[in-house]
Design a protein around this motif. Structure first.
Motif, PDB file in Angstrom:
ATOM      1  N   GLU A  38      -4.155  -0.522   1.181  1.00  0.00           N
ATOM      2  CA  GLU A  38      -4.475   0.608   1.407  1.00  0.00           C
ATOM      3  C   GLU A  38      -5.672   0.898   2.293  1.00  0.00           C
ATOM      4  OE1 GLU A  38      -3.013   0.082  -1.434  1.00  0.00           O
ATOM      5  OE2 GLU A  38      -1.137   1.246  -1.005  1.00  0.00           O
ATOM      6  N   LYS A  39      -6.711   0.268   1.863  1.00  0.00           N
ATOM      7  CA  LYS A  39      -7.939   0.169   2.496  1.00  0.00           C
ATOM      8  C   LYS A  39      -7.844  -0.557   3.799  1.00  0.00           C
ATOM      9  CE  LYS A  39     -10.695   1.099  -1.515  1.00  0.00           C
ATOM     10  NZ  LYS A  39     -11.124   0.601  -2.801  1.00  0.00           N
TER      11      LYS A  39
ATOM     12  N   GLU B 131      -6.564   1.665   6.440  1.00  0.00           N
ATOM     13  CA  GLU B 131      -7.233   2.729   6.726  1.00  0.00           C
ATOM     14  C   GLU B 131      -8.340   2.251   7.902  1.00  0.00           C
ATOM     15  OE1 GLU B 131      -9.459   4.078   3.105  1.00  0.00           O
ATOM     16  OE2 GLU B 131      -7.495   4.978   2.581  1.00  0.00           O
TER      17      GLU B 131
ATOM     18  N   GLU C  99     -11.302  -4.050  -4.439  1.00  0.00           N
ATOM     19  CA  GLU C  99     -12.052  -3.339  -3.602  1.00  0.00           C
ATOM     20  C   GLU C  99     -11.480  -3.519  -1.968  1.00  0.00           C
ATOM     21  OE1 GLU C  99     -15.920  -5.313  -3.470  1.00  0.00           O
ATOM     22  OE2 GLU C  99     -16.339  -4.527  -5.446  1.00  0.00           O
TER      23      GLU C  99
END
Ligand SMILES: Nc1ncnc2c1ncn2[C@@H]1O[C@H](COP(=O)(O)OP(=O)(O)O)[C@@H](O)[C@H]1O
Ligand SMILES: C[C@@](O)(CCOP(=O)(O)O)CC(=O)O
Ligand SMILES: [Mg+2]
Length: 422
Positions: free
Chosen positions: A396-397, A400, A392
């Motif tokens: 990458e997250k 962002e 989760e």
């Protein structure tokens, strides 16, 4: 610690209340703005991946490209030992690896990363991905350099097996054990890579949190840290002028003054030490009355004046000071190395909120930003990510996320359960 699991470490910035550039004494407290470092597996175990989006820097090194052989006789990889100065041979070898870092801020950050990496990790440590996000302004006097150094030192120390993962919960009192001292000592080496001759106060606060009276000693003797557990709750405004500057330039200029005008500069630094001690005596009182607070404001004014004399103010910092004086809101001093960056205002008793609002509106005309932050919070922290969390919450997250709130909501020390402290 296996290198296929992910974790996050975090560490706070600081605000210096009295005594930046000081020869001996300074007082600082942790702020709630923090740096976060996500450590996750690299897609190729040969790759050491650095992702520092706050300064627009991404870089990958092949493990085998680091100068392990050349530096091996200068460092002790089994039991890493900090040194009084950075080891010149190691610095020189790493400089070859950093030759494509053209900007000073990139070089400083990558140098700190690699210096800590080669001291705390080994050639056969599988490459990992190191992704940093900070809610601190970078290069603005709030100790982002120490905060990232503490994150790097603690992450490498965990992976290298030099410290245990933190275990204290947010309600436990810090124990100041060997692990946090190890992280503090190595983050100091990281700070040295970024600005040459740091006092050690920033990394001490970023590691241990809280508020401290810091006493710098001769280089071979450890500094003395006195925790200020009853740090008074003062109404402070923290204003970022957004004027960029680098601590290393300002520290370098003060040391030039010390060489050119030794007696004069020494007198200014001595005066700063005296006022810091006077401030300390006031701040450790069980409660502060109006007179005490008025004296603290006066000491702010004197401290700022002495910093002006050292040549580390800037017209924009004077603008902040003049505005708070004109509106009779409080007394302002620069905080951190100066030359731009942030100022703190100790607000007068009973100032109407509407007046503060109009000050903040004025600030925005100049492009200044004020921060809401609480003082004296937790130091270095660790969050293990489960397999599920890692899916989760991957790099990458993490990359962002844009706003401070997004970072804090996703991973923040005060918003997410599971954080542990040293
Ligand atoms: N989040 C970050 N990502 C990458 N580098 C950082 C980060 N925070 C700090 N740094 C490094 O620290 C330098 C800023 O340190 P410094 O000049 O001491 O200012 P301050 O500590 O007041 O923010 C940056 O130029 C960069 O090299
Ligand atoms: C100028 C100095 O007192 C503080 C520097 O802090 P910052 O990097 O400006 O956040 C230097 C130091 O104490 O290491
Ligand atoms: Mg700094």
């Amino acid at each position: 610690m296996t290198t296929d699991s992910s974790f996050v470490v975090s560490s706070p910035g600081k605000v210096i209340i009295f005594g930046e550039h000081s020869a001996v004494y300074a007082i600082a407290a942790a702020v709630s703005l923090r740096t976060y470092l996500l450590v996750s597996p690299s897609s190729d175990a040969e790759d050491i991946v650095l992702e520092f989006p706050d300064i627009n820097l991404t870089h990958t090194w092949k493990r085998s490209s680091l100068p392990w052989e050349a530096i091996s006789k200068f460092i002790n990889q089994d039991q890493p030992q900090t040194t009084e100065e950075l080891i010149p041979e190691v610095v020189n070898e790493l400089a070859n690896t950093l030759s494509d870092m053209k900007q000073a801020i990139h070089f400083a950050a990558a140098n700190s990363f690699l210096y800590l990496y080669v001291n705390l990790l080994k050639r056969d440590t599988p490459g990992m991905r190191f992704t940093v996000r900070s809610t601190l302004p970078i290069g603005a006097g709030l100790g982002s350099s120490a905060s990232i150094s503490v994150c790097l030192a603690s992450a490498f120390s965990i992976v290298g097996g030099h410290v245990s993962a933190a275990t204290l919960t947010k309600d436990d009192l810090s124990t100041e054990g060997e692990d946090s001292e190890f992280i503090d000592a190595w983050s100091f080496m990281g700070e040295k890579c970024i600005h040459g001759n740091p006092s050690g106060i920033d990394n001490a606060v970023a590691t241990h949190g809280g508020a401290v009276m810091f006493q710098r000693t001769q280089s071979s003797i450890p500094s003395i840290r006195t925790n200020m557990r009853n740090f008074p709750s003062l109404k402070l405004l923290l204003t970022n002028t957004k004027q960029p500057r680098r601590t290393s330039d300002l520290v370098g200029n003060v040391s030039r003054l010390s060489t050119e005008y030794p007696k004069t500069t020494e007198s200014i630094l001595n005066a700063m030490d005296h006022l810091t001690r006077e401030g300390y005596q006031l701040m450790i009182r069980p409660s502060l009355d109006e007179k005490d607070k008025a004296r603290l404001r006066e000491l702010f004014e004197i401290n700022h004046g002495l910093l002006v004399a050292l040549g580390v103010s800037h017209p924009v910092l004077e603008k902040v000071r003049i505005l708070t004086d004109e509106l009779n809101i409080g007394k302002t001093k620069l905080t951190g190395a100066g030359g731009g960056g942030c100022a703190i205002t100790l607000v007068n008793d009973n100032v109407e909120e509407s007046l503060i609002k109009s000050l903040i509106e004025k600030y925005s005309e100049y492009g200044f930003e004020t921060y809401e932050t609480s003082l004296g919070g937790k130091g270095a922290a660790y969050l293990a990510l489960t397999q599920q969390d890692s899916v989760e919450f991957n790099s990458e997250k993490f990359l962002e996320l844009t706003e401070r709130e997004e970072i804090e909501n996703a991973i923040g020390v005060s918003c997410k359960d599971g954080w542990r402290f040293w």
